[in-house]
Design an enzyme around this catalytic site. Structure first.
Site, PDB file in Angstrom:
ATOM      1  N   HIS A   6      26.269  40.307  39.373  1.00  0.00           N
ATOM      2  CA  HIS A   6      26.315  40.138  40.833  1.00  0.00           C
ATOM      3  C   HIS A   6      26.598  41.468  41.514  1.00  0.00           C
ATOM      4  CE1 HIS A   6      30.836  39.915  41.136  1.00  0.00           C
ATOM      5  NE2 HIS A   6      30.744  39.354  39.946  1.00  0.00           N
ATOM      6  N   ASP A  13      27.606  41.578  44.834  1.00  0.00           N
ATOM      7  CA  ASP A  13      28.618  41.447  45.893  1.00  0.00           C
ATOM      8  C   ASP A  13      30.002  41.719  45.322  1.00  0.00           C
ATOM      9  OD1 ASP A  13      28.489  38.988  44.396  1.00  0.00           O
ATOM     10  OD2 ASP A  13      29.558  37.948  46.013  1.00  0.00           O
ATOM     11  N   ASP A  72      33.926  44.699  38.552  1.00  0.00           N
ATOM     12  CA  ASP A  72      33.488  43.356  38.971  1.00  0.00           C
ATOM     13  C   ASP A  72      32.576  43.483  40.180  1.00  0.00           C
ATOM     14  OD1 ASP A  72      33.258  40.640  39.336  1.00  0.00           O
ATOM     15  OD2 ASP A  72      35.318  40.319  40.005  1.00  0.00           O
ATOM     16  N   GLU A  82      28.176  35.697  44.338  1.00  0.00           N
ATOM     17  CA  GLU A  82      29.032  35.181  43.259  1.00  0.00           C
ATOM     18  C   GLU A  82      30.456  35.015  43.751  1.00  0.00           C
ATOM     19  OE1 GLU A  82      31.457  34.590  39.831  1.00  0.00           O
ATOM     20  OE2 GLU A  82      31.689  36.202  41.275  1.00  0.00           O
ATOM     21  N   GLU A  83      30.939  35.995  44.509  1.00  0.00           N
ATOM     22  CA  GLU A  83      32.357  35.961  44.909  1.00  0.00           C
ATOM     23  C   GLU A  83      32.639  34.921  46.001  1.00  0.00           C
ATOM     24  OE1 GLU A  83      34.370  37.244  43.063  1.00  0.00           O
ATOM     25  OE2 GLU A  83      33.766  39.211  42.330  1.00  0.00           O
ATOM     26  N   ASP A  95      30.089  40.004  32.958  1.00  0.00           N
ATOM     27  CA  ASP A  95      30.943  39.833  34.139  1.00  0.00           C
ATOM     28  C   ASP A  95      32.318  39.318  33.719  1.00  0.00           C
ATOM     29  OD1 ASP A  95      31.620  39.780  36.843  1.00  0.00           O
ATOM     30  OD2 ASP A  95      30.829  37.754  37.148  1.00  0.00           O
ATOM     31  N   HIS A  99      39.577  42.117  41.809  1.00  0.00           N
ATOM     32  CA  HIS A  99      40.013  41.337  42.982  1.00  0.00           C
ATOM     33  C   HIS A  99      41.272  41.909  43.640  1.00  0.00           C
ATOM     34  CE1 HIS A  99      37.731  37.334  42.000  1.00  0.00           C
ATOM     35  NE2 HIS A  99      37.049  38.414  41.630  1.00  0.00           N
TER      36      HIS A  99
END
Ligand code: BES
Ligand code: MN
Ligand code: MN
Length: 455
Positions: free
Chosen positions: A86, A88, A119, A153-154, A180, A427
């Site tokens: 991903h 994003d 990520d 994805e997020e 991922d 994150h």
């Protein structure tokens, strides 16, 4: 493979520079104000893939953020691999805690610091590097390779199911590879064979039409903050189990073999606890910490708010309170079923005098890999060649909704070949990527394509 590996080694710094350029684009999918940046991030990747001689490299529009698709034909008779990632990234708050700004990548101590470094842009670029190495040294790939890199994805991959239905033929493959996830530990090549699913709800508790003077009205109406606090406190019992009726009904119990496999991993619980900063472990009685975070379903309040949050004192009965709740799910729990049970339980638990609403924000289903399939031995061999160590099977407590969706749609096994480290602050503020691992990751992806070609 010497030619391919030598090319990768010679390009080490160049690969990092290309990742840095992509990381400068602030592609935060949850922020509507960044939609243009997410789109720019997708286009940036498309032009990179075009430069690698992809037969197709295109941006696919969705009802939300675009996904990127590309394809390189391989020799006839060789398998097709679909690589997923991903583009994003997560939001960056609290911004003040970043040592260097999240979208101005910087390298310190062999680490690349930036939002999205691990990520998942760094892990996507691992595959891009391996593709480039084959194209440059041999003119083509040893297998047929397709790549899908989504932009939502997020935020729960909300438009992915529709995209996969529309593009089923384009996405058809013999095997899927997702990079991922994180490795079990530094230098330990790890194939992730289980992911938890997710259901995410927002609870709103409304009382009076507006904030009331707590002197004039206190004692006269129910306080929504008290009501919500009581409802949340009732979500677990004293044994750490989720108290929502029916929550565990569909859970497939861990087998003795699975429990032994998990127990055999070199898990340092004290070190793990130190990494969290929490004073003690907690959770469902009867299970080890790794079992609880990988293979047991859980429920967490992710945020709660209501009433006066400013400085000093303000005497009110708040008009409303809100909470966000996520449940991590294991086979065979279904996100919709759990969301319904949770909503019903919260509504029943609400005291009289408030109105309760539960909105489902998103969900994803859990995944367990068919590890008996021979492709897992092939992937282990490839990963071990790059790292010089035996590859272990592990699970992750996190969720990647695409994995179960594509596995069910195609019936094909999904290899979760992750190159993150558990302490890379995904994150969180100060996300980073271990650059030695990035480099070995490119070797691993190249060995994977090579091994798949010999299957
Ligand atoms: N890369 C993660 C998934 C992950 C989490 C892998 C933890 C390994 C360990 C992915 O980007 C992610 O954050 N997924 C979300 C999914 C959600 C938004 C549907 C998650 O797990 O919270
Ligand atoms: Mn991710
Ligand atoms: Mn993530």
């Amino acid at each position: 493979m010497q030619d391919v590996i030598a090319f990768i080694d010679g390009r080490r710094d160049r690969f990092v520079e290309e990742l840095v350029a992509w990381l400068r684009i602030p592609s935060i999918s949850s922020d509507p104000g960044r939609a243009g940046d997410v789109k720019r991030g997708a286009e940036h990747l498309v032009s990179k893939l075009r430069s690698l001689g992809a037969a197709r490299a295109e941006s696919w529009a969705t009802a939300g953020h675009p996904a990127v698709f590309a394809e390189w034909p391989g020799p006839p008779g060789k398998p097709t691999l679909l690589v997923y990632g991903h583009h994003d990234v997560q939001p960056v708050d609290p911004l003040g805690e970043w040592v260097t700004p999240p979208f101005e990548p910087s390298i310190r101590d062999g680490r690349l610091w930036a939002r999205g470094a691990v990520d998942d842009k760094g892990q996507v670029m691992i595959h891009v590097g391996a593709i480039e190495a084959f194209v440059a040294t041999r003119g083509s790939l040893p297998i047929h390779l397709k790549m899908i890199v989504e932009g939502e994805e997020e935020i729960g991959s909300v438009n992915l199911d529709a995209l996969m239905r529309e593009r089923a033929a384009d996405l058809a493959a013999d095997f899927v590879c997702v990079s991922d996830t994180a490795m079990f530990g530094r230098g330990i090549p790890s194939l992730c064979v289980g992911l938890r699913g997710l259901t995410y709800v927002e609870v709103s508790v409304d009382g009076p039409a507006l904030d009331l003077h707590s002197g004039t009205f206190g004692g006269g109406v129910m306080n929504p903050v008290h009501a919500l606090a009581r409802m949340i406190a009732g979500l677990h019992d004293e044994h750490g189990r989720v108290a929502v009726p029916g929550f565990y009904d569909a859970v497939v119990p861990l087998t003795d073999v699975e429990r032994r496999e998990i127990a055999s991993l070199p898990f340092d619980e004290a070190e793990w606890l130190r990494s969290t900063g929490a004073p003690a472990t907690w959770g469902e009685q009867g299970y080890s910490t790794l079992e609880r975070v990988w293979a047991r379903p859980t429920l967490d309040c992710c945020g709660i708010g209501g009433g006066f949050q400013g400085q000093g004192a303000k005497t009110i009965i708040p008009a409303r309170a809100r909470a966000k709740i996520s449940c991590r799910l294991v086979p065979d729990q279904e996100p919709d079923d759990i969301a319904k049970k949770l909503a019903a339980h919260l509504e029943r638990a609400a005291p009289p005098g408030v109105r309760v609403r539960v909105d489902v924000l998103h969900g994803g289903r859990p995944y367990l890999a068919p590890t008996g399939h021979p492709v897992f031995e092939v992937a282990k061999r490839a990963f071990s060649k790059a790292f010089g160590k035996p590859t272990v099977f592990m699970r992750e407590g996190g969720s990647i909704p695409f994995v179960r969706t594509i596995a069910d749609a195609t019936g094909k096994p999904c290899l979760l070949m992750g190159f993150g480290q558990p302490d890379e602050n995904a994150h969180a503020p100060n996300e980073w990527l271990d650059l030695d691992n990035f480099h070995r990751g490119i070797h691993s992806a190249a060995y994977l394509y090579d091994e798949l070609a010999r299957m």
